[in-house]
Design a protein around this motif. Structure first.
Motif, PDB file in Angstrom:
ATOM      1  N   GLU A  38      -1.936   1.620   6.135  1.00  0.00           N
ATOM      2  CA  GLU A  38      -2.662   0.405   5.767  1.00  0.00           C
ATOM      3  C   GLU A  38      -3.561   0.647   4.558  1.00  0.00           C
ATOM      4  N   VAL A  39      -4.224   1.793   4.517  1.00  0.00           N
ATOM      5  CA  VAL A  39      -5.057   2.102   3.354  1.00  0.00           C
ATOM      6  C   VAL A  39      -4.188   2.264   2.110  1.00  0.00           C
ATOM      7  N   ALA A  40      -3.001   2.857   2.265  1.00  0.00           N
ATOM      8  CA  ALA A  40      -2.086   2.982   1.131  1.00  0.00           C
ATOM      9  C   ALA A  40      -1.685   1.604   0.607  1.00  0.00           C
ATOM     10  N   ARG A  41      -1.444   0.674   1.508  1.00  0.00           N
ATOM     11  CA  ARG A  41      -1.099  -0.686   1.074  1.00  0.00           C
ATOM     12  C   ARG A  41      -2.246  -1.300   0.272  1.00  0.00           C
ATOM     13  N   ARG A  42      -3.464  -1.128   0.763  1.00  0.00           N
ATOM     14  CA  ARG A  42      -4.629  -1.684   0.060  1.00  0.00           C
ATOM     15  C   ARG A  42      -4.857  -0.977  -1.273  1.00  0.00           C
ATOM     16  N   PHE A  63       3.425  12.968   2.968  1.00  0.00           N
ATOM     17  CA  PHE A  63       3.859  12.595   4.321  1.00  0.00           C
ATOM     18  C   PHE A  63       2.745  11.915   5.097  1.00  0.00           C
ATOM     19  N   LEU A  64       1.570  12.531   5.151  1.00  0.00           N
ATOM     20  CA  LEU A  64       0.461  11.942   5.888  1.00  0.00           C
ATOM     21  C   LEU A  64      -0.153  10.768   5.144  1.00  0.00           C
ATOM     22  N   GLY A  65      -0.002  10.719   3.829  1.00  0.00           N
ATOM     23  CA  GLY A  65      -0.588   9.629   3.059  1.00  0.00           C
ATOM     24  C   GLY A  65       0.097   8.299   3.282  1.00  0.00           C
ATOM     25  N   GLY A  66       1.387   8.324   3.585  1.00  0.00           N
ATOM     26  CA  GLY A  66       2.100   7.093   3.892  1.00  0.00           C
ATOM     27  C   GLY A  66       2.154   6.101   2.748  1.00  0.00           C
ATOM     28  N   GLY A  67       2.113   6.587   1.507  1.00  0.00           N
ATOM     29  CA  GLY A  67       2.074   5.679   0.362  1.00  0.00           C
ATOM     30  C   GLY A  67       3.374   5.569  -0.406  1.00  0.00           C
ATOM     31  N   ALA A  68       4.465   6.158   0.101  1.00  0.00           N
ATOM     32  CA  ALA A  68       5.724   6.165  -0.649  1.00  0.00           C
ATOM     33  C   ALA A  68       6.215   4.752  -0.941  1.00  0.00           C
ATOM     34  N   ALA A  69       6.141   3.856   0.033  1.00  0.00           N
ATOM     35  CA  ALA A  69       6.636   2.492  -0.171  1.00  0.00           C
ATOM     36  C   ALA A  69       5.813   1.770  -1.233  1.00  0.00           C
ATOM     37  N   ALA A  70       4.497   1.935  -1.200  1.00  0.00           N
ATOM     38  CA  ALA A  70       3.640   1.277  -2.183  1.00  0.00           C
ATOM     39  C   ALA A  70       3.934   1.787  -3.589  1.00  0.00           C
ATOM     40  N   LEU A  71       4.152   3.096  -3.726  1.00  0.00           N
ATOM     41  CA  LEU A  71       4.429   3.664  -5.046  1.00  0.00           C
ATOM     42  C   LEU A  71       5.808   3.242  -5.561  1.00  0.00           C
ATOM     43  N   LEU A 121       0.126   9.936 -13.428  1.00  0.00           N
ATOM     44  CA  LEU A 121      -0.610   9.356 -12.304  1.00  0.00           C
ATOM     45  C   LEU A 121      -0.583  10.326 -11.142  1.00  0.00           C
ATOM     46  N   LEU A 122      -1.743  10.601 -10.573  1.00  0.00           N
ATOM     47  CA  LEU A 122      -1.835  11.378  -9.340  1.00  0.00           C
ATOM     48  C   LEU A 122      -2.439  10.467  -8.276  1.00  0.00           C
ATOM     49  N   TRP A 123      -1.687  10.272  -7.222  1.00  0.00           N
ATOM     50  CA  TRP A 123      -2.059   9.387  -6.104  1.00  0.00           C
ATOM     51  C   TRP A 123      -2.329  10.273  -4.901  1.00  0.00           C
ATOM     52  N   ALA A 124      -3.510  10.160  -4.308  1.00  0.00           N
ATOM     53  CA  ALA A 124      -3.878  10.994  -3.158  1.00  0.00           C
ATOM     54  C   ALA A 124      -4.517  10.098  -2.097  1.00  0.00           C
ATOM     55  N   ASN A 125      -3.720   9.631  -1.173  1.00  0.00           N
ATOM     56  CA  ASN A 125      -4.212   8.716  -0.149  1.00  0.00           C
ATOM     57  C   ASN A 125      -4.650   9.472   1.102  1.00  0.00           C
ATOM     58  N   MET A 126      -5.923   9.341   1.456  1.00  0.00           N
ATOM     59  CA  MET A 126      -6.477   9.883   2.694  1.00  0.00           C
ATOM     60  C   MET A 126      -6.241  11.388   2.834  1.00  0.00           C
ATOM     61  N   ALA A 127      -6.409  12.109   1.732  1.00  0.00           N
ATOM     62  CA  ALA A 127      -6.184  13.554   1.741  1.00  0.00           C
ATOM     63  C   ALA A 127      -7.457  14.361   1.538  1.00  0.00           C
ATOM     64  N   LEU A 128      -8.420  13.810   0.817  1.00  0.00           N
ATOM     65  CA  LEU A 128      -9.582  14.597   0.393  1.00  0.00           C
ATOM     66  C   LEU A 128     -10.412  15.082   1.573  1.00  0.00           C
ATOM     67  N   HIS A 129     -10.564  14.283   2.620  1.00  0.00           N
ATOM     68  CA  HIS A 129     -11.424  14.695   3.733  1.00  0.00           C
ATOM     69  C   HIS A 129     -10.787  15.780   4.583  1.00  0.00           C
TER      70      HIS A 129
END
Length: 302
Positions: A38-42, A63-71, A121-129
């Protein structure tokens, strides 16, 4: 709006061993957690700030970021490369052996194998924490980007799971999670890592569950308690039941368990290297070559 102030900088980041253990466990999930997707979609809706189409995109912790579809939806003609921080996650990001798609699915890379200056472009969804060394990870992102390359990321902010923190404090159980960094301090850290013009934003999401057990099951899919001062040893079944009872006593007006998550979004770009005035510069020949090639190819900043 966030109602009350927090300490500016957490005293310490998460424990590396606890993060590694959590990532090994999460690599066995059938798919990315719902919250991450959901965060990846937003976050995908924010890609419109990037005017140029990147030739290569790095999907960090794919894999854990779940942003492949959005990208893929945003950049159907770009090369999108999955980058993973651990061998177990790297295996999960391996492309399917399908003759129709293999040419469009570059092999995933380990985080240490990413060539410097390789992506726009570097996309990092929900990885930093999940990183025990956030400044080091930001520096790694900066090296991976080409000059004028764009970073877009999301992470959890310090108002995440405040309700659970209060419950733990009332029971004298210590911290329930590792400290999380305020978005303003993340912006400062981006500048220290060599990025320019960081823009930070946040929003609060509230997730609800029908039962305490359902809440704990989903929280386990989102990570683990990696706080350096967390309780040593294993918790007992009696302690777990106390936790379930405490959660059950804090239902909302609809009789559901409600917990808040602060989602922090950030973006910045990698500027051209600058030589120091009044002394020797720190720019290598290879860096200058990459800068010139990038300028000629892209025609300037995004």
């Amino acid at each position: 709006m966030v109602p009350d102030p927090l300490p500016a900088v957490p005293p310490a980041g998460p424990r590396a061993a606890a993060c590694d253990l959590a990532l090994r466990r999460l690599a066995r999930l059938p798919q990315a957690p719902w919250l991450h997707t959901e965060v990846a979609r937003r976050m995908g809706e924010r890609l419109e700030v990037i005017r140029q189409v990147p030739q290569q995109v790095l999907d960090w912790s794919a894999f854990l970021g779940g942003g492949a579809a959005a990208l893929r939806a945003a950049y159907p003609k770009s090369s999108i490369v999955a980058v993973e921080p651990t061998p177990a996650l790297l295996a999960r990001s391996a492309p399917a052996r399908d003759w129709r798609f293999w040419q469009r699915a570059p092999a995933p890379l380990g985080a240490e194998a990413v060539p410097p200056g390789s992506a726009q472009l570097l996309w990092a969804n929900m990885a930093l924490h999940f990183s025990p060394d956030a400044p080091g990870l930001m520096a790694q992102w900066q090296r991976a980007l080409a000059v004028d390359g764009f970073l877009m990321f999301s992470t959890l902010g310090p108002y995440t799971l405040r309700e659970l923190g209060g419950l733990y404090a009332d029971a004298g159980w210590g911290p329930p999670q590792a400290p999380l960094t305020d978005m303003h301090d993340l912006g400062d850290a981006l500048v220290q890592a060599g990025f320019a013009d960081p823009v930070m934003d946040q929003e609060m999401l509230t997730l609800t569950w029908s039962s305490p057990q359902a809440a704990l099951d989903e929280l386990r899919q989102l990570g683990a308690n990696a706080h350096p001062a967390r309780a040593a040893g294993l918790r007992t079944p009696r302690w777990r039941q106390r936790l379930l009872d405490a959660l059950a006593a804090r239902v909302d007006g609809q009789g559901r368990i409600a917990l808040g998550f602060e989602i922090v979004y950030g973006h910045a770009f990698r500027p051209a290297p600058r030589a120091r005035l009044g002394g020797e510069g720190g720019v290598s020949v290879d860096e200058l070559k990459r800068t010139l090639v990038q300028r000629r190819t892209d025609g300037g900043r995004q």
